[in-house]
Structures are given as C-alpha cells and as structure tokens.
Design a protein around this motif. Structure first.
Motif, PDB file in Angstrom:
ATOM      1  N   VAL A 117       0.832  -1.141  -0.119  1.00  0.00           N
ATOM      2  CA  VAL A 117       0.121   0.068  -0.044  1.00  0.00           C
ATOM      3  C   VAL A 117       0.929   1.309   0.070  1.00  0.00           C
ATOM      4  O   VAL A 117       0.639   2.236  -0.912  1.00  0.00           O
ATOM      5  N   LEU A 118       1.793   1.321   0.991  1.00  0.00           N
ATOM      6  CA  LEU A 118       2.704   2.587   1.015  1.00  0.00           C
ATOM      7  C   LEU A 118       3.643   2.616  -0.045  1.00  0.00           C
ATOM      8  O   LEU A 118       3.849   3.853  -0.487  1.00  0.00           O
ATOM      9  N   ALA A 119       3.864   1.750  -0.874  1.00  0.00           N
ATOM     10  CA  ALA A 119       4.780   1.659  -2.062  1.00  0.00           C
ATOM     11  C   ALA A 119       4.049   2.692  -3.177  1.00  0.00           C
ATOM     12  O   ALA A 119       4.768   3.251  -4.142  1.00  0.00           O
ATOM     13  N   ASN A 120       2.618   2.417  -3.122  1.00  0.00           N
ATOM     14  CA  ASN A 120       2.043   3.041  -4.329  1.00  0.00           C
ATOM     15  C   ASN A 120       1.274   4.385  -3.576  1.00  0.00           C
ATOM     16  O   ASN A 120       0.540   4.853  -4.174  1.00  0.00           O
ATOM     17  N   PHE A 121       1.628   4.952  -2.409  1.00  0.00           N
ATOM     18  CA  PHE A 121       1.134   5.994  -1.963  1.00  0.00           C
ATOM     19  C   PHE A 121       2.039   7.305  -2.034  1.00  0.00           C
ATOM     20  O   PHE A 121       2.997   7.401  -1.536  1.00  0.00           O
ATOM     21  N   GLY A 122       1.606   8.337  -2.940  1.00  0.00           N
ATOM     22  CA  GLY A 122       2.425   9.340  -3.260  1.00  0.00           C
ATOM     23  C   GLY A 122       1.431  10.396  -3.736  1.00  0.00           C
ATOM     24  O   GLY A 122       0.211  10.479  -3.510  1.00  0.00           O
ATOM     25  N   GLY A 123       2.300  11.436  -4.279  1.00  0.00           N
ATOM     26  CA  GLY A 123       1.383  12.386  -5.082  1.00  0.00           C
ATOM     27  C   GLY A 123       0.889  13.549  -4.044  1.00  0.00           C
ATOM     28  O   GLY A 123       1.573  13.682  -3.034  1.00  0.00           O
ATOM     29  N   VAL A 149      10.842  12.560   2.257  1.00  0.00           N
ATOM     30  CA  VAL A 149       9.417  12.161   1.704  1.00  0.00           C
ATOM     31  C   VAL A 149       9.768  11.069   0.769  1.00  0.00           C
ATOM     32  O   VAL A 149       8.584  10.089   0.709  1.00  0.00           O
ATOM     33  N   TYR A 150      10.388  10.969  -0.117  1.00  0.00           N
ATOM     34  CA  TYR A 150      10.668   9.898  -0.977  1.00  0.00           C
ATOM     35  C   TYR A 150      10.876   8.580  -0.279  1.00  0.00           C
ATOM     36  O   TYR A 150      10.286   7.725  -0.837  1.00  0.00           O
ATOM     37  N   LEU A 151      11.613   8.660   0.674  1.00  0.00           N
ATOM     38  CA  LEU A 151      11.776   7.183   1.422  1.00  0.00           C
ATOM     39  C   LEU A 151      10.585   6.874   1.867  1.00  0.00           C
ATOM     40  O   LEU A 151      10.676   5.699   2.103  1.00  0.00           O
ATOM     41  N   TYR A 152       9.555   7.423   2.115  1.00  0.00           N
ATOM     42  CA  TYR A 152       8.357   7.050   2.768  1.00  0.00           C
ATOM     43  C   TYR A 152       7.770   5.983   1.740  1.00  0.00           C
ATOM     44  O   TYR A 152       7.253   5.093   2.268  1.00  0.00           O
ATOM     45  N   PHE A 153       7.809   5.916   0.426  1.00  0.00           N
ATOM     46  CA  PHE A 153       7.401   5.143  -0.487  1.00  0.00           C
ATOM     47  C   PHE A 153       8.522   4.075  -0.947  1.00  0.00           C
ATOM     48  O   PHE A 153       8.082   3.207  -1.504  1.00  0.00           O
ATOM     49  N   LEU A 154       9.717   4.610  -0.891  1.00  0.00           N
ATOM     50  CA  LEU A 154      10.829   3.766  -1.781  1.00  0.00           C
ATOM     51  C   LEU A 154      11.253   2.627  -0.583  1.00  0.00           C
ATOM     52  O   LEU A 154      11.712   1.559  -1.034  1.00  0.00           O
TER      53      LEU A 154
END
Length: 298
Positions: free
Chosen positions: A123-129, A168-173
């Motif tokens: 889920v988190l890997a696709n959470f962005g924007g 912020v990028y680390l949150y989904f990476l």
C-alpha cells in the motif's frame, strides 16, 4: 514398420509444436497492438516534437537538434542533474534501510506479522502524489504538528529542501525496497548458512562471503528500480517544493504550461526524451542483473 511409425510420431509432434507456437503468437497480438498504441504513438510524437523547431514569424517547421541542445544547458541541465542526484541519494538510503527490514520480514516466525508488513508495504509503495505531500506538510512543514511540538525550525529543519524531499521519497521507496528484496532473501538457501556455520564462519562472514555476493545482483537491480521510481516522481515534489528544488519533471511542466518562457513546448519534449534516455540506461543495467540473480536463486 517400426521406423516408419517413429518418423510419423516425430512429424506429428513437430506439427503440434508448430501449431502451439502459431497460437501463442496470435495470443500476443492484442498485447502488441495495445503497446503500440499506448507507448508507440506517444514515443513517435515525442521524438518528432523534440527535433522540431517552429519559426514564430512564418510558422514554418524544421528539424534540428536545437531543442536537445537547449535541454542540456542552463537551468534545464541543473534540473536534470538535480533529479539524478535526488534519485540516487533516495535510492541508496532506501536500499540501506530497507534491506534489514526485508531480512526481518523473511526471518520472522509470525506469519500474521509478516503478511501485515508485506501488505502495508504494498500500500505505502503506491502512496504518493498530493496526499503524501499534504501529510508531510501537516506533520513536518513550517507549521506542522511535530515541527511546532519539538521546535524543529529553530534547529534548522526545512521540509521544503533537498533533504526534506529525500525523506518524503523514502516514505514510499523503503516499502518498495521491502517488496523487491523479500523474494531474493527468501531464495537464500538454509543449506548455505548451515554449511558456513559448520566451517566455522561467523554471521558477519556468512553475509560478507556468501549472502551478499549472491544478493548483489538483486540489490543492484533494486537500486535501479528505486532510482527509476524516484526519477519519474512528479506530483509529490510539485505539491510540496514547487520550484525551490530544481527537478527535470518540474521543468517539463513549466515549459509545457509556459510558466517561465512561452513557446518552449518542444524543449519540454526534448527534456522528456532526456528522461527516456536515462530510463533506458537504467533498464539496460537492470535487466542483465535480474537475469543473473534469477540463475543464482533458482
């Protein structure tokens, strides 16, 4: 009679294989047609626009490499290098932090916890924007909850900076790292660890001389995948930092919308071509590494 029957059986088997191959080829036709429409036509349009220059006086068009030359100069080059730097740093930190987490998931004896972590990672890997940008602004922005509670601004914290964007990028990476490396870690055979222990190897020596060399192609492949994901990200950076951090995706948006200079749409297409070339280089590294890793972990 026997040899004749054998030849007939061989011919029949060959005919069956030919029919299966032809049917398999027909089954791929819809996918190829969709790929040609969804990717081929935009790619042709991008190439045409990247090499096209329109005369503002006469409206005549001509083909030249001027747009590509402009995309590799000044602010455009700074933005391209900024995106490469941001993607490389984010990918490296995500792999460094995600590898121990993936190992903990693989070695966990609680199946429910393992499935929960993998589901959350998906889920988190696709959470962005924009939602991700808003969440971090509300939490760690200038007036964010944690910023005001712990006085982070007085300590030099700035979310709207290069390192703020990295966090912020680390949150989904990092979740993407877990999803990418978990299958590779599961491929490490128990016999290898037992053999190393029987020969007197310590856990550090096992990881240094056995596990990491086997995992190296997968690790490098994960780095390439993380780099590409960060390199192509746009909405999160656009909603959070705007133009304060030079990124090629933001420059493309500005050129297309005419926020900086009017009539730079074809330069934006040239910048897009630059991104495609970088992505192509990334994939050229990724695919051989994946094949090599698959041979080791099969």
């Amino acid at each position: 009679m026997t040899s004749t029957a054998v030849r007939v059986d061989v011919a029949s088997a060959a005919e069956v294989r030919r029919r299966r191959r032809s049917l398999g080829g027909l089954a791929v036709v819809p996918l190829l047609a969709f790929t040609a429409l969804a990717f081929g036509l935009p790619a042709v349009a991008m190439l045409d626009g990247a090499f096209t220059v329109r005369d503002p006086a006469s409206g005549a068009t001509s083909y030249t490499a001027g747009n590509l030359t402009a995309s590799l100069r000044g602010a455009y080059l700074t933005a391209l290098l900024g995106s490469v730097k941001l993607s490389a740093v984010s990918a490296g930190l995500a792999a460094l932090l995600g590898l121990p987490l993936a190992q903990a998931v693989v070695t966990s004896r609680r199946r429910a916890l393992r499935e929960a972590v993998l589901t959350a990672s998906g889920v988190l890997a696709n959470f962005g924007g924009v939602p991700l940008a808003f969440a971090f602004v509300a939490t760690l922005g200038n007036a964010g909850v944690l910023t005001r509670r712990f006085g982070l601004t007085d300590q030099g914290w700035d979310l709207y900076s290069f390192w703020g964007l990295v966090i912020v990028y680390l949150y989904f990476l990092i979740p993407l790292t877990v999803l990418t490396l978990t299958p590779a870690l599961e491929g490490l055979r128990t016999q290898w660890r037992e053999a190393a222990q029987n020969n007197g190897a310590t856990p550090v020596q096992y990881w240094r001389h056995v596990a990491l060399p086997v995992l190296l192609p997968s690790l490098l492949g994960a780095l390439v995948l993380l780099f590409g994901s960060a390199f192509a990200a746009y909405a999160t950076a656009a909603a959070m930092v705007g133009s304060s951090v030079p990124l090629v995706t933001l420059q493309i948006a500005d050129a297309l919308s005419g926020n900086v200079l009017v009539g730079q749409e074809n330069v934006a297409l040239a910048l897009s071509l630059d991104m495609v070339l970088v992505a192509g280089l990334v994939m050229a590294v990724y695919l051989p590494l994946q094949r090599r890793s698959a041979r080791w972990l099969a």
